[in-house]
Design an enzyme around this catalytic site. Structure first.
Site, mmCIF file in Angstrom:
data_model
loop_
_atom_site.group_PDB
_atom_site.id
_atom_site.type_symbol
_atom_site.label_atom_id
_atom_site.label_comp_id
_atom_site.label_asym_id
_atom_site.label_seq_id
_atom_site.Cartn_x
_atom_site.Cartn_y
_atom_site.Cartn_z
ATOM 1 N N HIS A 210 0.794 -1.232 0.000
ATOM 2 C CA HIS A 210 0.000 0.000 0.000
ATOM 3 C C HIS A 210 0.821 1.274 0.000
ATOM 4 C CE1 HIS A 210 0.777 -0.362 4.354
ATOM 5 N NE2 HIS A 210 0.607 0.938 4.396
HETATM 6 C C1 UD1 Z 1 -2.345 5.462 5.668
HETATM 7 C C2 UD1 Z 1 -1.062 6.045 6.262
HETATM 8 C C3 UD1 Z 1 0.070 5.033 6.157
HETATM 9 C C4 UD1 Z 1 -0.326 3.706 6.773
HETATM 10 C C5 UD1 Z 1 -1.634 3.215 6.169
HETATM 11 C C6 UD1 Z 1 -2.072 1.984 6.909
HETATM 12 C C7 UD1 Z 1 -0.749 8.475 6.038
HETATM 13 C C8 UD1 Z 1 -0.040 9.542 5.302
HETATM 14 N N1 UD1 Z 1 -0.646 7.237 5.529
HETATM 15 O O1 UD1 Z 1 -2.111 5.254 4.290
HETATM 16 O O2 UD1 Z 1 1.196 5.524 6.849
HETATM 17 O O3 UD1 Z 1 0.691 2.778 6.530
HETATM 18 O O4 UD1 Z 1 -2.646 4.235 6.324
HETATM 19 O O5 UD1 Z 1 -3.012 1.257 6.217
HETATM 20 O O6 UD1 Z 1 -1.365 8.733 7.028
HETATM 21 N N2 UD1 Z 1 -9.526 4.347 1.615
HETATM 22 C C9 UD1 Z 1 -10.726 3.681 1.598
HETATM 23 N N3 UD1 Z 1 -11.283 3.314 2.785
HETATM 24 C C10 UD1 Z 1 -10.702 3.566 3.987
HETATM 25 C C11 UD1 Z 1 -9.481 4.232 4.000
HETATM 26 C C12 UD1 Z 1 -8.905 4.615 2.814
HETATM 27 O O7 UD1 Z 1 -11.298 3.447 0.538
HETATM 28 O O8 UD1 Z 1 -11.273 3.177 5.033
HETATM 29 C C13 UD1 Z 1 -8.898 4.707 0.339
HETATM 30 C C14 UD1 Z 1 -9.267 6.096 -0.147
HETATM 31 O O9 UD1 Z 1 -9.368 6.055 -1.516
HETATM 32 C C15 UD1 Z 1 -8.051 6.927 0.253
HETATM 33 C C16 UD1 Z 1 -6.909 5.921 0.117
HETATM 34 O O10 UD1 Z 1 -7.470 4.666 0.498
HETATM 35 O O11 UD1 Z 1 -7.874 8.048 -0.557
HETATM 36 C C17 UD1 Z 1 -5.715 6.234 0.981
HETATM 37 O O12 UD1 Z 1 -6.093 6.402 2.364
HETATM 38 P P1 UD1 Z 1 -5.183 7.319 3.333
HETATM 39 O O13 UD1 Z 1 -5.672 7.208 4.727
HETATM 40 O O14 UD1 Z 1 -5.027 8.684 2.773
HETATM 41 O O15 UD1 Z 1 -3.756 6.678 3.215
HETATM 42 P P2 UD1 Z 1 -3.316 5.158 3.280
HETATM 43 O O16 UD1 Z 1 -2.704 4.791 1.977
HETATM 44 O O17 UD1 Z 1 -4.419 4.344 3.815
HETATM 45 N N1 UDP Z 2 -3.480 -6.221 8.935
HETATM 46 C C1 UDP Z 2 -4.729 -6.802 9.081
HETATM 47 N N2 UDP Z 2 -5.402 -7.189 7.962
HETATM 48 C C2 UDP Z 2 -4.904 -7.029 6.711
HETATM 49 C C3 UDP Z 2 -3.620 -6.438 6.574
HETATM 50 C C4 UDP Z 2 -2.942 -6.041 7.712
HETATM 51 O O1 UDP Z 2 -5.212 -6.990 10.206
HETATM 52 O O2 UDP Z 2 -5.579 -7.379 5.728
HETATM 53 C C5 UDP Z 2 -2.764 -5.750 10.152
HETATM 54 C C6 UDP Z 2 -1.361 -6.256 10.361
HETATM 55 O O3 UDP Z 2 -1.336 -7.483 11.057
HETATM 56 C C7 UDP Z 2 -0.738 -5.139 11.189
HETATM 57 C C8 UDP Z 2 -1.406 -3.898 10.640
HETATM 58 O O4 UDP Z 2 -2.603 -4.348 10.011
HETATM 59 O O5 UDP Z 2 -1.091 -5.283 12.562
HETATM 60 C C9 UDP Z 2 -0.510 -3.219 9.651
HETATM 61 O O6 UDP Z 2 -1.207 -2.190 9.041
HETATM 62 P P1 UDP Z 2 -0.789 -1.564 7.638
HETATM 63 O O7 UDP Z 2 0.068 -2.508 6.878
HETATM 64 O O8 UDP Z 2 -2.048 -1.072 7.018
HETATM 65 O O9 UDP Z 2 0.019 -0.268 8.079
HETATM 66 P P2 UDP Z 2 1.565 0.033 8.372
HETATM 67 O O10 UDP Z 2 2.034 -0.886 9.447
HETATM 68 O O11 UDP Z 2 2.306 -0.091 7.090
HETATM 69 O O12 UDP Z 2 1.558 1.472 8.799
#
Ligand code: UD1
Ligand code: UDP
Length: 376
Positions: A210
């Site tokens: 992601h």
């Molecule tokens: C965010 C965090 C990242 C973290 C990740 C964990 C920032 C800058 N990034 O990235 O550090 O590793 O979360 O998963 O804070 N969206 C949905 N449904 C949701 C959430 C998001 O559809 O519930 C989609 C939307 O299109 C959105 C995109 O995902 O624009 C990105 O979501 P966003 O929270 O901006 O960043 P992440 O890539 O999720």
């Molecule tokens: N995780 C989860 N379901 C999934 C993918 C990840 O429960 O389908 C959990 C994973 O075990 C970890 C956390 O989500 O505890 C990691 O989140 P993510 O990779 O979104 O964020 P990051 O750690 O990169 O910020």
């Protein structure tokens, strides 16, 4: 009474806050308030974790949702300020490095509220990564900084953070892993996937992707797919797909390419217990997640990190994590190295023992109880 506002927003925040919310219950002197910014809002990216991890329902949900960095950060700041003015907490606790972390932290310190950062000091030294900006800024304004690994302490000292603010305590995410691993063993996800013949009793890999640097540019994403295409011919890959990544697949022509890979099995994001079961039984994990590099270390499952750097160097030093970047040849090379190599017995980093939240709450109490009188 020490009133602490705790902030969550995105998926990895939930695993980090869960053990702290439960630890607070041991102390009558602490009044915890839980605020969800709403950065993540899909049931499978948020609500599911509250249910599974027994996190109390948030006292406030700011309902901010998605947006550009500026819009999301600004919206969170605007929404959290009146909440802080209403609750008048003594301290705010933020975890990790997402936009919710810095947005809320910044508002708190400008209102004179003490800031506590859990998972402080991690550095990838890559400022193209939005989280690196969030980490550095949050650490620079925090009053108490809790580190998961030694590198975090060293980074903070080099940046001039006074030593008495820094505490090496271990990892709250690992507290959550250790307290849920037994429950995760009884998840039905693996037997279900066997029944559906997605996997047939053979070894499998788990994949998560992601990071914007991997999935936002179709050319880069396509190169990663070149590597995965080869691997899935050799071993099935389970791919619970992040909403950012799914959106990017649908906006590019890569979706059909992924569909054509018969053993790359796309799934909705899965709940924590299901995910732990998938991780702990995998032959290896391919990921660009931060937290998963650490969870695989504790589960002793080899991890290939599809990034050029990591802010979690202890996982590489210990040998459970191999950085392979996004070059398909390196990804494939890393895969065969793990598949054909002897399984190495790697150690678990110091203090990743399930007691980080205990240590953190003790330090918070000793630090703030003297100061608290100033705030009442
Ligand atoms: C965010 C965090 C990242 C973290 C990740 C964990 C920032 C800058 N990034 O990235 O550090 O590793 O979360 O998963 O804070 N969206 C949905 N449904 C949701 C959430 C998001 O559809 O519930 C989609 C939307 O299109 C959105 C995109 O995902 O624009 C990105 O979501 P966003 O929270 O901006 O960043 P992440 O890539 O999720
Ligand atoms: N995780 C989860 N379901 C999934 C993918 C990840 O429960 O389908 C959990 C994973 O075990 C970890 C956390 O989500 O505890 C990691 O989140 P993510 O990779 O979104 O964020 P990051 O750690 O990169 O910020």
């Amino acid at each position: 009474m020490l009133k602490i506002v705790n902030i969550v927003g995105a998926r990895p925040n939930f695993m980090k806050i869960a053990p702290l919310m439960s630890e607070y219950k041991k102390y009558d002197e602490i009044e915890p308030i839980l605020v969800h910014t709403g950065q993540h809002y899909d049931k499978k990216m948020s609500e599911l974790f509250f249910d599974q991890l027994g996190i109390p329902k948030p006292d406030v949900n700011l309902g901010v949702g998605s947006g550009s960095h500026a819009v999301q950060t600004a919206d969170i700041m605007k929404a959290v300020e009146p909440v802080l003015l209403e609750y008048k907490p003594d301290a705010m606790l933020v975890v990790g490095d997402v936009n919710s972390t810095i947005a809320c932290g910044l508002v708190a310190v400008k209102l004179g509220i003490k800031l506590i950062h859990v998972e402080a000091g991690l550095r990838s030294f890559d400022t193209a990564m939005p989280e690196e900006i969030n980490r550095r800024l949050t650490d620079s304004i925090s009053d108490l900084l809790f580190c998961t690994e030694k590198s975090g302490v060293e980074n903070l000292k080099k940046e001039g953070i006074p030593e008495d603010r820094i505490h090496l305590v271990g990892h709250v995410m690992i507290d959550t892993l250790l307290s849920n691993i037994a429950k995760a063993r009884s998840s039905s996800i693996l037997p279900d996937l066997q029944r559906q013949k997605v996997i047939n009793g053979e070894s499998y890999a788990v994949l998560t992707l992601h990071r914007p640097s991997n999935v936002d540019d179709p050319e880069v994403f396509s190169k990663i797919l070149d590597g995965l295409e080869v691997i899935q011919k050799d071993m099935p890959i389970l791919f619970p797909i992040h909403p950012r990544t799914r959106k990017n697949l649908s906006l590019s022509n890569l979706g059909s390419r992924v569909q054509s890979m018969k053993r790359l099995h796309l799934m909705e994001p899965v709940g924590y217990l299901d995910f732990l079961q998938l991780l702990s039984n995998a032959k290896l994990v391919l990921t660009d997640s931060g937290g998963i590099q650490e969870e695989t270390t504790v589960l002793k499952v080899p991890c290939l990190t599809l990034r050029e750097n990591t802010e979690r160097p202890v996982t590489v030093e210990i040998g459970s994590n191999l950085l392979v970047g996004k070059d398909p040849q390196k990804i494939i090379g890393g895969y065969f190295k793990i598949k054909n190599g002897a399984r190495r017995e790697c150690q678990i980093p110091p203090l990743w023992d399930g007691k980080a939240s205990e240590r953190i709450v003790k330090v918070i109490l000793t630090t703030f109880c003297a100061l608290q009188k100033v705030y009442v």
